[in-house]
Design a protein around this motif. Structure first.
Motif, short mmCIF file in Angstrom:
data_model
loop_
_atom_site.label_atom_id
_atom_site.label_comp_id
_atom_site.label_asym_id
_atom_site.label_seq_id
_atom_site.Cartn_x
_atom_site.Cartn_y
_atom_site.Cartn_z
N GLU A 168 3.18 8.88 -10.29
CA GLU A 168 2.95 8.66 -11.72
C GLU A 168 1.89 9.61 -12.28
N PHE A 169 0.81 9.78 -11.55
CA PHE A 169 -0.25 10.64 -12.06
C PHE A 169 0.16 12.11 -12.04
N VAL A 170 0.87 12.53 -10.99
CA VAL A 170 1.29 13.93 -10.92
C VAL A 170 2.31 14.24 -12.02
N THR A 171 3.33 13.39 -12.18
CA THR A 171 4.33 13.66 -13.22
C THR A 171 3.71 13.55 -14.61
N GLY A 172 2.78 12.61 -14.78
CA GLY A 172 2.13 12.47 -16.08
C GLY A 172 1.31 13.70 -16.45
N VAL A 173 0.51 14.20 -15.50
CA VAL A 173 -0.31 15.38 -15.78
C VAL A 173 0.58 16.60 -16.02
N LEU A 174 1.64 16.76 -15.24
CA LEU A 174 2.56 17.88 -15.46
C LEU A 174 3.21 17.81 -16.83
N ASN A 175 3.57 16.60 -17.25
CA ASN A 175 4.19 16.46 -18.57
C ASN A 175 3.20 16.80 -19.68
N VAL A 176 1.95 16.37 -19.52
CA VAL A 176 0.93 16.69 -20.51
C VAL A 176 0.79 18.20 -20.66
N GLN A 177 0.89 18.92 -19.54
CA GLN A 177 0.75 20.37 -19.56
C GLN A 177 2.06 21.10 -19.85
N LEU A 178 3.11 20.34 -20.17
CA LEU A 178 4.42 20.90 -20.50
C LEU A 178 5.02 21.69 -19.35
N ASP A 179 4.66 21.32 -18.12
CA ASP A 179 5.22 21.95 -16.92
C ASP A 179 6.28 21.03 -16.34
N TYR A 180 7.53 21.25 -16.73
CA TYR A 180 8.62 20.35 -16.33
C TYR A 180 9.24 20.82 -15.02
N VAL A 181 8.46 20.72 -13.94
CA VAL A 181 8.93 21.21 -12.65
C VAL A 181 9.56 20.11 -11.81
N PHE A 182 9.46 18.85 -12.25
CA PHE A 182 10.00 17.76 -11.47
C PHE A 182 11.51 17.67 -11.67
N PRO A 183 12.25 17.18 -10.67
CA PRO A 183 13.71 17.10 -10.80
C PRO A 183 14.11 15.99 -11.75
N LEU A 186 0.82 -1.21 0.00
CA LEU A 186 0.00 0.00 0.00
C LEU A 186 0.86 1.26 0.00
N LEU A 187 1.95 1.24 0.77
CA LEU A 187 2.85 2.40 0.80
C LEU A 187 3.41 2.68 -0.59
N LEU A 188 3.88 1.62 -1.25
CA LEU A 188 4.44 1.78 -2.60
C LEU A 188 3.34 2.10 -3.61
N LEU A 189 2.17 1.51 -3.39
CA LEU A 189 1.07 1.72 -4.33
C LEU A 189 0.58 3.17 -4.29
N VAL A 190 0.32 3.68 -3.10
CA VAL A 190 -0.18 5.04 -2.98
C VAL A 190 0.88 6.05 -3.42
N GLY A 191 2.12 5.86 -2.93
CA GLY A 191 3.19 6.76 -3.34
C GLY A 191 3.45 6.71 -4.83
N GLY A 192 3.48 5.49 -5.38
CA GLY A 192 3.72 5.34 -6.81
C GLY A 192 2.60 5.92 -7.65
#
Length: 422
Positions: A138-153, A128-134
């Protein structure tokens, strides 16, 4: 809705009458199907980059067995990547409300005491820890990439790739541990008996509150609310993968997508020539020369000399990792196989090619194409689009266009092409 007089580890602290095994099980089944499709289409997107053309196309160093590569990405049907990546991105955005509702429905279990009661329970807690964190990663980085907001390290490619494997491994473990209970709940619901735990409670930590507050919405009503949120996201996203009026409904597409301009070059781009550092002088007809290298040496060609070669046309879209795609555009240029023939190869035996761009920075200053892509008669070094010379932002003086290839492999502002085994 909580009872502040009790600690979070007490079932009575969580008083929402919506929570329950049936509500959680329905959401879980939706996520089981949706996340499986997301993972498969994600692997297809990875394969489309031809990652074993290393180190040029491979953006996931030290991937080991996680980067298994089963086949060379095909060139047909020409809309293949447009379909698979459109499904991946649209579905990923659409099921965000389902994911959030699922996490909300089981949040009481995070506070259950004791934290570990058995080996199986301990494995479930770790998963559950890995599932929720993962999932959140995944969803946050995916949505940011779709919006061309490359704020992740770091680069999106390895982050999303490795995150997907961690998430999916935890997802599989969680499904194996929880699927039997979910199936039983759904069967009991269909038989009219009510889900497990509704009457007698659950043996570990009940999702059904022993002191529920007065309901403001039923569980089925809550599912309709979640479904409505998903439908709204679907309607405002899916249009970026279609042509015609539906395209104007893609309100969640990257900035500038809905109105890319008019004329022959009036279709979507990701990065402009100015953003990539391409000066007007270096792409001018007086300065620019294409270097084509093969076993017979290097040939340097001006744009005018390329236009004197046999020209061919292809109607192809551009489809990008962010999920958007253009309608079919009419490209004209020199076949890649014909360029290979200029430097010592038979056109039908043209090999892989390394394509290098004028651009100064970015993940794909160079990209490699497989032999099957080079040999396809629709694969072009494009000089014109829709009857006019390429615009600077669409890759003037020359760009690659290949059927079914991710947009980033359709290199713009091409400077050099090297044919040979990579």
């Amino acid at each position: 809705m909580r009872d502040q007089r009790l600690p979070p580890s007490s079932p009575g602290f969580w008083r929402s009458p919506v929570r329950g095994p049936w509500f959680t099980s329905v959401l879980g089944v939706v996520l089981l199907v949706g996340i499986t499709v997301l993972f498969v289409t994600g692997l297809l997107s990875y394969a489309a980059y031809n990652p074993d053309l290393s180190p040029v196309n491979d953006k996931t160093p030290d991937k080991g067995i996680l980067g298994f590569y089963l086949f060379a990405w095909p060139t047909g049907p020409y809309w293949l990547y447009r379909l698979t990546q459109g499904v991946h991105v649209t579905l990923g955005i659409t099921i965000v409300p389902v994911l959030l509702a699922k996490l909300w429905s089981v949040v009481p279990k995070l506070f259950a005491l004791p934290p570990v009661r058995s080996l199986a329970h301990g494995l479930e807690r770790i998963s559950l820890l890995l599932l929720v964190g993962g999932a959140l990663f995944e969803f946050v980085t995916g949505v940011l990439n779709v919006q061309l907001d490359y704020v992740f390290p770091g680069s999106f490619y390895p982050l999303h790739f490795y995150g997907a494997w961690v998430f999916f491994a935890a997802f599989v473990v969680h499904v194996l541990l929880r699927a039997p209970a979910a199936v039983r709940n759904l069967r009991r619901m269909r038989s009219g008996k009510g889900p497990e735990g509704e009457a007698g409670g659950e043996p570990d930590f009940p999702l059904v509150s022993p002191r529920p507050a007065a309901p403001t919405v039923s569980r089925r009503g809550s599912l309709w609310l979640v479904g409505g949120g998903s439908l709204a996201l679907f309607v405002t996203t899916v249009g970026q993968s279609f042509d015609g009026p539906l395209r104007r409904t893609a309100l969640l597409a990257p900035h500038g997508f809905a109105d890319p301009g008019s004329g022959p070059g009036g279709f979507q781009i990701n990065k402009t020539a100015a953003y990539r550092g391409i000066s007007a002088r270096e792409r001018s007809d007086e300065v620019w020369r294409l270097a084509v290298t093969g076993p017979s040496g290097t040939v340097r060609l001006s744009r005018a000399e390329l236009l004197d070669l046999p020209l061919h046309s292809s109607a192809l879209p551009i489809a990008c990792v962010e999920g958007w795609s253009t309608s079919d555009q009419w490209w004209r240029g020199v076949r890649l196989r014909d360029l290979a023939a200029l430097v010592g190869y038979e056109a039908d035996a043209a090999p892989d090619v390394l394509v290098e761009s004028l651009q100064r920075h970015g993940a794909f200053r160079s990209a490699a194409l497989r032999a099957n892509q080079v040999r396809d008669e629709r694969s072009l070094l494009a000089l014109d689009v829709n009857g006019e010379p390429l615009t600077p932002d669409h890759g003037h003086p020359a760009r690659i266009i290949v059927p079914a290839a991710p947009g980033v492999l359709n290199t713009k502002w091409v400077a050099r092409m090297t044919f040979g085994d990579l």
